[in-house]
Design an enzyme around this catalytic site. Structure first.
Site, PDB file in Angstrom:
ATOM      1  N   HIS A  19       0.859  -1.180   0.000  1.00 46.56           N
ATOM      2  CA  HIS A  19       0.000   0.000   0.000  1.00 46.56           C
ATOM      3  C   HIS A  19       0.895   1.230   0.000  1.00 46.56           C
ATOM      4  O   HIS A  19       1.791   1.339   0.825  1.00 46.56           O
ATOM      5  CB  HIS A  19      -0.887  -0.032   1.245  1.00 46.56           C
ATOM      6  CG  HIS A  19      -2.087   0.831   1.131  1.00 46.56           C
ATOM      7  ND1 HIS A  19      -2.001   2.187   1.203  1.00 46.56           N
ATOM      8  CD2 HIS A  19      -3.390   0.542   0.918  1.00 46.56           C
ATOM      9  CE1 HIS A  19      -3.217   2.696   1.062  1.00 46.56           C
ATOM     10  NE2 HIS A  19      -4.071   1.718   0.878  1.00 46.56           N
ATOM     11  N   ARG A  69      -1.465   2.068  -7.256  1.00 42.90           N
ATOM     12  CA  ARG A  69      -0.750   1.712  -6.028  1.00 42.90           C
ATOM     13  C   ARG A  69       0.668   1.212  -6.263  1.00 42.90           C
ATOM     14  O   ARG A  69       1.615   1.684  -5.643  1.00 42.90           O
ATOM     15  CB  ARG A  69      -1.501   0.592  -5.298  1.00 42.90           C
ATOM     16  CG  ARG A  69      -2.704   1.048  -4.545  1.00 42.90           C
ATOM     17  CD  ARG A  69      -3.338  -0.108  -3.820  1.00 42.90           C
ATOM     18  NE  ARG A  69      -4.499   0.359  -3.069  1.00 42.90           N
ATOM     19  CZ  ARG A  69      -5.226  -0.400  -2.265  1.00 42.90           C
ATOM     20  NH1 ARG A  69      -4.923  -1.673  -2.124  1.00 42.90           N
ATOM     21  NH2 ARG A  69      -6.244   0.087  -1.615  1.00 42.90           N
TER      22      ARG A  69
END
Lengths: 240, 639, 253
Positions: free
Chosen positions: B268, B332
């Protein structure tokens, strides 16, 4: 073998009679204390209003006292309810206090209160002090055991002269001081008790909670001011 | 020798497979259900929902979790939401669209039939949760609200403030509590699975350590369901809870279950950076911050000035520079890798140089502080609480962190592993997310598996097991128990100098460096060379105090680290052998000139399911080819 | 930073515990409270002393596992946070810090700072749910729920079940925990069919497990990491009273 968590059905659930089960439950007891508390608040307010008639003069007070005496069986019924309320209020509270002590067998070595007010933490003590006062108060003004001379006070209409009795009683500074201190504890008790009753009887919510706790404080200090004004007025000679 | 993997995918058109499968699945007579004991390990979304639903059907369920209560499983920390193809927004969503987005998001490395089923039951999940009292966000008219999440073009995400995972887990936990009260489930909190018992080739029991008393005992069952989550903590620092571990799935792997695609890990991009060696966990910050924040680092290496003293001309807004059309909203993995690159160049900011600025100054000038506060106030508060810095005044510092793992035990369409009787649900299996998971899909998968798939499919196995109950007196139980005891005793008897944490930290740094955001052949080989010696040192120099017959957190941790030390090798091996870049797996050798991942559909359009072959021999790679009959494989581009 | 720690150590439920003194040396101000304990523990292990046992898991304030009373405050100083979200920069260098477990008869100590909160699970098992057999649910939008009610239910549902309310309450009362669940489910239309039995069973289980009663100190509300309002307790009192009346009427036929 590791143990599975026990099912709650294995734990004690109390009586199968709904009324007894309610009275045995913590919330049930709290509600009983709350309901009797409401009754006592009403009584205290009514009693204050009656007392404040002293400002209207001797005639008013004595007429009111005679009216109350004349109620006969109704007065006795009211007294019986009042005594029952006091007894239940105290007995159930003591039961709760004992349970609460058992729920925290090991105290914190170092506890730091975040929200609890002195009035909420001392309810049982302020309540017991008020009880002591009430006993003395009854002995003084109702049974007149401490002051048998009050029994013979009569006004010009041959009514029991309650007006004079109050003035005689409060002219002694020690008695007045003791009285004021007791009323202070009563006010402290009410300061928490009033908002507490609203919470316990399930009337509180996020919209009214601020109003309720402020209202409780205002109410209790009004009661304090009302009751204490009488000995003060007598001592400074406003009422003769 | 490789094994032929049969995924048992029903035949017929994609949209009819699940219906057909349910119609053709075996049933267990209600009277017979009572005769079956099912062991469910884990009490997160997948485990709790499975345990509750199986007990409702009449099976006898025992449910185990290592936390002190079933309600604390790490599903609780999921913030964003849960996807469902309800099309309540009338924006053109459908089961097929959710299916397609999930397959494409997974970079075409998942199974069509499983993903379609997931999309199909997604709508039932929302119905079920609402009936349980999950307080999803609502419109003023009283109907359910949705939001768009993770770049999806339709609004299909249901949410409960920023606590969707918590509310869904509490719903499942309450259903589980109902069944515990009814006697259908026996719950064993603070109990950790230490091994799996195989009898005649079937999973027939587990060995568990009671973490309160230290007692080790075995539980026989007719089927085992593992719902033990992912292995993100192999990196030591991740957004996972401290207790998350690979032990249950890795122990099953060592008992013969195949471990599929361990190299698929999700990073992340917006987490609060590591502050120092004391750091015990990483905290996720919502990705939405990138809507208004600009990402930059100083142009000069070793910059020592405060950010506000660095003039515009000496700042490098590298995402805007490299990806002009997407800029700060680059996907991401690209955002994560770019952050790593600039930090590797020595331009990172904050302690240790592992961080990049996420600067709101311009947005605050443009929109006013009040607007930013309204949009992100709670996130700025979290940031302030953790770092002590006021992000309204100084730029936030962020860095990528491990968040989710797509790999897991291999399962067929029935969610049963190659070991008969061993079923695997949720993050612990490999099945639905391919090489990359879409936002708001983890919760969906956990609950789909637990509420709707396993209650139906487990019967296909159990129907074959009538009258075959295994006696707990079988020597297999005693043997595994003894093995487990021996291992625990060994951990306690090393009496070396280093704590389990220090080994875990060292391992984490190593795999984060070589098998994290960007992987290279040389780096992976290097890691593979170093893990072995580290493991050897672990078994010679570990220091675990305290005893076995008591609550002993050091011992618990040591056991988990021991498994991570073996598992890390498998993960690196898988990453080494998958010579392509796809989803969460980025091999630096396979990228375009612009740094885009290059997938190799010709050679790697398959699942690699690793088979344990012994402590000193290389595991065998079993291949399940992925067949796409309903979607066309596409390459993404963000230029 | 350096700190003097006074930490409760207790081998297990059946042995007596006591405070032991430890030095926490060279602690970064950025470290969280639990990371400070991690550092102390690493030092203890290096000196061959058993580390301090304490619970924690998610370390981001949502799982409800961490459970310390720091300087006499459940979850330590500061509003709306769990122990894991407490940071050392809040303390003075050289400060003496008292660390105790959650104390309540219903939360027996397991070891050192770890307590057994399974009593909370038992309360939920007694009725803290809506019975909804998997697969039997109607369409989610077939039950409209006004936003105000849904939001209020969510406020109550935010409870993380950490037990700080009972730990902070001078009576070790679990009323805020029970009130949160009763309100969450009782506010929603789905929760109505079981409303009477739920409140009755949960309250009586709470009593049987040895939690105290609520005397309206609101210590619970002050330490609650999820900021559950104590006015939910009033709702619980009302629900319980109504349930008791219903029960009484039903018993009379």
């Amino acid at each position: 073998m590791p143990s599975a968590t026990a099912s709650p059905t294995q734990t004690k659930r109390g009586s199968s009679n709904p009324f007894i089960a309610f009275c045995q439950s913590s919330i049930g007891k709290k509600i009983i204390v709350g309901v009797t508390g409401v009754y006592l608040i009403v009584f205290i307010t009514g009693h204050l209003l009656g007392n404040l008639e002293i400002y209207l003069g001797q005639d008013h007070v004595n007429a009111y006292a005679q009216f109350l005496q004349g109620l006969g069986p109704i007065l006795w019924l009211e007294r019986a309810i009042l005594i029952a309320a006091v007894v239940i209020h105290i007995v159930v509270t003591i039961q709760l206090a004992a349970e609460n002590r058992a729920a925290r067998p090991q105290k914190y070595a170092h506890y730091n209160y975040q929200a609890a007010k002195p009035s909420s933490r001392t309810m049982i003590y302020s309540g017991l002090l008020v009880l002591c006062f009430v006993i003395y108060h009854l002995l003084q003004f109702t049974f007149m055991t401490t002051n048998p001379e009050y029994r013979h006070l009569e006004d010009h209409l041959h009514r029991h002269d309650v007006y004079r009795m109050m003035i005689l009683g409060f002219q002694q500074p020690i008695i007045s001081l003791f009285y004021a201190a007791a009323i202070f504890f009563l006010a402290a008790h009410l300061s928490h008790g009033f908002s507490s009753v609203v919470q316990t009887l399930g009337i509180n919510n996020q919209k009214v909670s601020g109003f309720v706790s402020n209202g409780g404080r205002w109410f209790s200090w009004l009661i304090f001011a009302g009751y204490v004004s009488i000995p003060v007025s007598i001592l400074i000679g406003l009422i003769k | 020798m490789t094994t032929q993997l049969d995924a048992r995918i029903p035949s017929g058109p994609l949209a009819d497979k699940w219906t057909k499968h349910r119609a053709e699945s075996k049933l267990v007579n209600p009277n017979n259900k009572r005769k079956f004991d099912i062991l469910v390990v884990g009490s997160g979304l997948a485990g709790a929902s499975a345990a509750a639903s199986l007990a409702e059907l009449g099976y006898h369920v025992k449910c185990f979790c290592f936390q002190d209560s079933a309600r604390r499983a790490h599903s609780i920390a999921a913030q964003g939401g849960i996807n469902a193809a309800k099309n309540y927004q009338n924006d053109g969503d459908s089961v097929f669209r959710l299916f397609y987005d999930t397959i494409k998001g997974g970079d075409f490395r998942s199974r069509e039939a499983n993903v379609y089923r997931l999309a199909e039951v997604s709508a039932n999940i929302i119905d079920q949760c609402v009936a349980q009292g999950v307080p999803f966000a609502r419109e003023y008219g009283g109907l359910l609200a949705n939001r768009s999440f993770g770049g999806a073009q339709v609004s299909r995400t249901f949410y409960a403030r920023g606590q969707t995972g918590q509310q869904l887990l509490l719903g499942a936990y309450q259903a589980l509590s109902d069944q515990i009260n009814m006697g259908g489930v026996k719950m064993f909190p603070r109990s950790e699975l230490l091994d799996l018992v195989i009898v005649d080739g079937h999973a027939k029991g587990i060995v568990v350590r009671d973490l309160k008393t230290g007692e080790i005992s075995s539980f026989p069952g007719d089927a085992v369901v593992l719902a033990t989550g992912g292995y993100g903590n192999v990196f030591y620092l991740s957004t996972n809870a401290r207790g998350c571990n690979v032990s249950a799935t890795y122990r099953a792997y060592k008992r013969g279950a195949f471990f599929a695609n361990p190299c698929y890990t999700q990073i992340h991009p917006t987490c609060i950076p590591v502050g120092g060696p004391y750091q015990s966990k990483l905290t996720l910050m919502s990705e939405s911050l990138r809507n208004d924040g600009r990402v930059w680092v100083p142009k000069n290496k070793g910059e020592s000035r405060r950010p506000d003293q660095i003039p515009e001309a000496e700042r490098d807004y590298y995402l805007e520079r490299k990806y002009p059309s997407f800029g700060n909203l680059a996907p991401r993995d690209i955002a994560s890798r770019s952050a790593k690159e600039v930090c590797d160049e020595g331009r990172g900011v904050g302690p240790g140089g592992l961080g990049v600025y996420l600067d709101f100054a311009e947005s605050i000038r443009r929109l006013g502080e009040q607007t930013i506060r309204e949009r992100y106030g709670n996130l700025f508060d979290i940031y302030h609480n953790i770092t002590g810095e006021n992000a309204y005044q100084v730029p936030m510092r962020i860095y990528p962190a491990v968040h989710y793992t797509m790999g897991g035990l291999w399962v067929d369409y029935n969610l049963m592993s190659n070991v008969p009787g061993l079923h695997v649900l949720g993050e612990a299996n490999f099945s639905d997310h391919g090489a990359n998971r879409l936002g708001a899909s983890a919760l969906m998968q956990g609950l789909a598996d637990g509420y709707f798939v396993i209650p139906c499919t487990i019967a296909n196995y159990l129907a074959t097991q009538l009258g075959k109950k295994v006696s707990p007196d079988r020597p297999e139980f005693r043997a595994v128990e003894e093995e487990v005891r021996g291992r625990v005793k060994k951990l306690l008897s090393i009496k070396g100098k280093r704590s389990a944490t220090s080994f875990h930290q060292e391992l984490g740094l190593l795999v984060w460096e070589q098998c994290g955001m960007a992987r290279s052949r040389d780096g992976l080989k290097d890691a593979l060379q170093k893990i072995g010696p580290l493991r050897e040192e672990f078994w010679e120099n570990l220091n675990v105090l305290g005893g076995q017959q008591e609550l002993n957190q050091s011992l618990e941790q040591a056991g988990r680290v021991a498994d991570f030390l073996e598992f890390a090798e498998l993960m690196c091996l898988d990453a080494l052998e998958r010579e392509e870049s796809c989803g969460g797996h980025f091999r630096v050798e396979y990228q375009t000139e612009e740094g885009e991942a290059v997938r190799n559909d010709k050679d790697f359009c398959h699942v690699t399911a690793w088979q344990y072959t012994g402590p000193d021999s290389k595991p065998v790679a079993n291949i399940e080819p992925l067949v796409f009959e309903n979607v066309k494989l596409a390459q993404r581009s963000y230029k | 930073m350096n700190f003097k720690l006074k930490v409760w150590r207790q081998q297990n439920e059946n042995t007596a515990g006591q405070f032991r003194d430890y030095e926490a040396i060279n602690i970064p101000a950025e470290a969280s409270f639990l990371e400070m304990l991690d550092i102390v523990n690493e030092g203890l292990i290096a000196r061959q002393e058993e580390p301090i046992a304490f619970d924690s898991d998610c370390r981001e304030g949502i799982c409800g596992m961490c459970s310390l009373v720091v300087n006499g405050i459940a979850h330590g100083p500061g509003k709306a946070k769990t122990t894991c979200q407490l940071y050392m920069r809040r303390f003075q260098d050289g400060e003496t810090i008292w660390i105790e477990p959650f104390r309540a008869a219903a939360f027996p100590i397991v070891k050192d700072l770890i307590v057994d909160r399974s009593a909370f699970d038992r309360i939920i098992q007694a009725g803290g749910y809506i019975t909804a057999r998997t697969g039997s649910a109607p369409d989610a939008n077939s039950i409209p729920i006004g936003k105000t009610v849904a939001d209020l239910a969510m406020e109550a549902a935010a409870c993380i079940g950490c037990g700080a309310c009972a730990a902070a309450c001078p009576n070790s009362s679990a009323m805020l925990f029970v009130a949160a669940k009763i309100s969450h489910l009782g506010l929603l239309p789905q929760g109505q069919p079981e409303r009477t039995s739920r409140v009755r069973n949960m309250v009586r289980t709470m009593d049987a497990l040895g939690f105290g009663s609520c005397t309206n100190h609101y210590e619970c509300e002050a330490v609650c990491p999820a900021e559950i309002s104590a006015t939910f307790i009033s709702r619980l009192n009302r629900d319980y009273a109504v349930a008791s009346i219903r029960e009484g009427l039903a018993a009379r036929g």
